[in-house]
Scaffold this motif. Structure first.
Motif, PDB file in Angstrom:
ATOM      1  N   LEU A 284     -11.483 -10.776 -61.971  1.00 21.18           N
ATOM      2  CA  LEU A 284     -11.888  -9.399 -61.694  1.00 21.18           C
ATOM      3  C   LEU A 284     -12.008  -9.105 -60.204  1.00 21.18           C
ATOM      4  O   LEU A 284     -11.909  -7.949 -59.793  1.00 21.18           O
ATOM      5  CB  LEU A 284     -13.219  -9.084 -62.386  1.00 21.18           C
TER       6      LEU A 284
ATOM      7  N   THR B  37     -19.847   1.601 -58.731  1.00 19.39           N
ATOM      8  CA  THR B  37     -20.498   0.290 -58.724  1.00 19.39           C
ATOM      9  C   THR B  37     -19.472  -0.823 -58.584  1.00 19.39           C
ATOM     10  O   THR B  37     -19.660  -1.776 -57.815  1.00 19.39           O
ATOM     11  CB  THR B  37     -21.316   0.083 -60.015  1.00 19.39           C
ATOM     12  N   GLU B  38     -18.380  -0.703 -59.324  1.00 18.01           N
ATOM     13  CA  GLU B  38     -17.324  -1.724 -59.268  1.00 18.01           C
ATOM     14  C   GLU B  38     -16.648  -1.728 -57.903  1.00 18.01           C
ATOM     15  O   GLU B  38     -16.300  -2.794 -57.384  1.00 18.01           O
ATOM     16  CB  GLU B  38     -16.298  -1.467 -60.373  1.00 18.01           C
ATOM     17  N   ASN B  39     -16.459  -0.549 -57.319  1.00 13.23           N
ATOM     18  CA  ASN B  39     -15.868  -0.470 -55.983  1.00 13.23           C
ATOM     19  C   ASN B  39     -16.750  -1.191 -54.967  1.00 13.23           C
ATOM     20  O   ASN B  39     -16.249  -1.908 -54.083  1.00 13.23           O
ATOM     21  CB  ASN B  39     -15.687   0.999 -55.595  1.00 13.23           C
TER      22      ASN B  39
ATOM     23  N   TYR C 265     -11.931   2.538 -64.367  1.00 21.45           N
ATOM     24  CA  TYR C 265     -13.093   3.343 -64.732  1.00 21.45           C
ATOM     25  C   TYR C 265     -12.926   4.794 -64.267  1.00 21.45           C
ATOM     26  O   TYR C 265     -13.382   5.731 -64.941  1.00 21.45           O
ATOM     27  CB  TYR C 265     -14.366   2.752 -64.136  1.00 21.45           C
TER      28      TYR C 265
ATOM     29  N   SER D  54     -17.419   3.240 -61.886  1.00 22.17           N
ATOM     30  CA  SER D  54     -16.331   3.103 -60.912  1.00 22.17           C
ATOM     31  C   SER D  54     -16.879   2.854 -59.506  1.00 22.17           C
ATOM     32  O   SER D  54     -16.378   1.983 -58.774  1.00 22.17           O
ATOM     33  CB  SER D  54     -15.467   4.369 -60.926  1.00 22.17           C
TER      34      SER D  54
ATOM     35  N   LEU E 138     -10.713  -2.739 -61.282  1.00 24.35           N
ATOM     36  CA  LEU E 138     -11.425  -2.160 -62.422  1.00 24.35           C
ATOM     37  C   LEU E 138     -12.049  -0.814 -62.048  1.00 24.35           C
ATOM     38  O   LEU E 138     -12.303   0.015 -62.921  1.00 24.35           O
ATOM     39  CB  LEU E 138     -12.509  -3.131 -62.899  1.00 24.35           C
ATOM     40  N   ASP E 139     -12.264  -0.612 -60.747  1.00 24.33           N
ATOM     41  CA  ASP E 139     -12.804   0.684 -60.300  1.00 24.33           C
ATOM     42  C   ASP E 139     -11.811   1.809 -60.576  1.00 24.33           C
ATOM     43  O   ASP E 139     -12.205   2.920 -60.950  1.00 24.33           O
ATOM     44  CB  ASP E 139     -13.176   0.633 -58.822  1.00 24.33           C
TER      45      ASP E 139
ATOM     46  N   ARG F 215     -18.871  -3.650 -55.680  1.00 25.52           N
ATOM     47  CA  ARG F 215     -18.794  -5.085 -55.999  1.00 25.52           C
ATOM     48  C   ARG F 215     -17.528  -5.706 -55.404  1.00 25.52           C
ATOM     49  O   ARG F 215     -17.559  -6.823 -54.854  1.00 25.52           O
ATOM     50  CB  ARG F 215     -18.805  -5.272 -57.519  1.00 25.52           C
TER      51      ARG F 215
ATOM     52  N   LEU G 160     -25.593  -3.420 -62.537  1.00 28.97           N
ATOM     53  CA  LEU G 160     -24.895  -2.832 -63.680  1.00 28.97           C
ATOM     54  C   LEU G 160     -25.849  -2.097 -64.624  1.00 28.97           C
ATOM     55  O   LEU G 160     -25.397  -1.441 -65.569  1.00 28.97           O
ATOM     56  CB  LEU G 160     -24.162  -3.922 -64.479  1.00 28.97           C
TER      57      LEU G 160
ATOM     58  N   GLN H 211     -17.803  -7.957 -66.226  1.00 28.26           N
ATOM     59  CA  GLN H 211     -18.322  -7.723 -64.882  1.00 28.26           C
ATOM     60  C   GLN H 211     -19.564  -8.565 -64.625  1.00 28.26           C
ATOM     61  O   GLN H 211     -19.735  -9.131 -63.539  1.00 28.26           O
ATOM     62  CB  GLN H 211     -18.693  -6.247 -64.714  1.00 28.26           C
TER      63      GLN H 211
END
Length: 303
Positions: free
Chosen positions: A248, A148-150, A257, A146, A253-254, A152, A175, A74
């Motif tokens: 990614l 944070t990735e959403n 997670y 999850s 990836l969300d 991003r 992160l 990430q």
């Protein structure tokens, strides 16, 4: 998994204990391989009793494996520059160690003293309770990761970076919470895990007890690889959008997670079940006299 563990703690545990008790019943054979002392039998029982607790640490160990894999991956998609200096993504793992060291000091200096007033326990809380707090932290970590990735992915989509896989205009420090919380979780779970397996192992099996905690980390890495390949294969089937790709920005990836968060929640239930049936070594030692009396009575009846 819960059913298997429950059966182990009830029916299977009684069967294992029956066979182990037979190991210290004197037979006609003088061979030392055919007869064990009561102490050896009780020590073996204690090591077996710790196996369900060991199993409950596999999933948290799987989460630790993400520090050097997906968390770092990430970081490569985010802006890492501070002036002319570029932060290596893997260097964020240093915050895990820093956070753990700070939390261990705060735990020993303040948390234990405060909890001792309430619980009257010299440790503040029991080792299993400390491990349980660490397991709860892992649920929180995966929920935050999850979300944070959403965020991003939404920024990547807004800037048209999904297909190109370009660098997302966000600082790598978004992160930081998941790295810092991972260190906090380690201060509870990992430290307590090492102490628990060493403390609860019999005197002659301390090294084996310590190896339990190392085994947990090793199996966690294997489970991490297995889940990554399995989830990737399943989400690729029937033309569905794959969750984990080299790009990614085009992955989900969300979702992965979030799956980990659910897995940790289920594991927390499993951990609570195992701790409910666990008997501490101090209590087990009292059963040695009971076992001696049972064996003595058995010998008198056979005569």
């Amino acid at each position: 998994m819960l059913l298997v563990a429950f059966l182990y703690q009830n029916n299977a545990d009684n069967i294992v204990q029956w066979f182990l008790n037979k190991a210290c019943v004197k037979t006609d054979s003088p061979s030392p391989w055919m007869l064990c002392s009561v102490t050896q039998v009780e020590e073996t029982k204690q090591m077996l009793r710790m196996i369900p607790i060991l199993m409950a640490t596999f999933i948290p160990s799987t989460m630790i494996a993400q520090i050097g894999t997906l968390f770092v991956k990430q970081g490569t998609t985010l802006q890492r520059g501070i002036g002319k200096f570029e932060i290596p993504p893997a260097s964020l793992a240093g915050f895990v160690t820093i956070s753990m060291l700070v939390c261990v000091v705060l735990y020993d200096r303040y948390f234990v003293k405060i909890m001792k007033r309430w619980t009257k326990n010299p440790r503040g809380i029991t080792l299993l309770q400390r491990m349980g707090i660490g397991v709860v932290f892992h649920i929180l970590i995966m929920v935050i990761a999850s979300l944070t990735e959403n965020y991003r992915l939404r920024v990547a989509k807004d800037h048209g970076l999904v297909e190109s896989g370009g660098q997302v205009p966000l600082s790598i420090f978004i992160l930081l919470p998941q790295f810092v919380l991972m260190g906090t979780a380690d201060a509870f779970l990992e430290v307590a895990k090492i102490e628990f397996f060493y403390d609860q192992a019999p005197e002659m099996m301390k090294s084996l007890g310590t190896s339990y905690s190392m085994t947990s980390l090793g199996i966690g890495n294997f489970i991490s690889s297995f889940l990554l390949s399995t989830v990737s294969h399943i989400t690729r089937k029937h033309g569905r959008h794959e969750w984990i790709l080299n790009n990614l920005n085009a992955s989900h990836l969300d979702y992965y997670y979030a799956f980990f968060a659910i897995l940790n929640f289920l594991n927390f239930g499993f951990f609570l079940l195992m701790t409910k049936f666990y008997v501490y070594k101090a209590e087990v030692s009292e059963s040695m006299e009971v076992l001696r009396q049972e064996l003595r009575g058995s010998s008198l009846r056979s005569e």
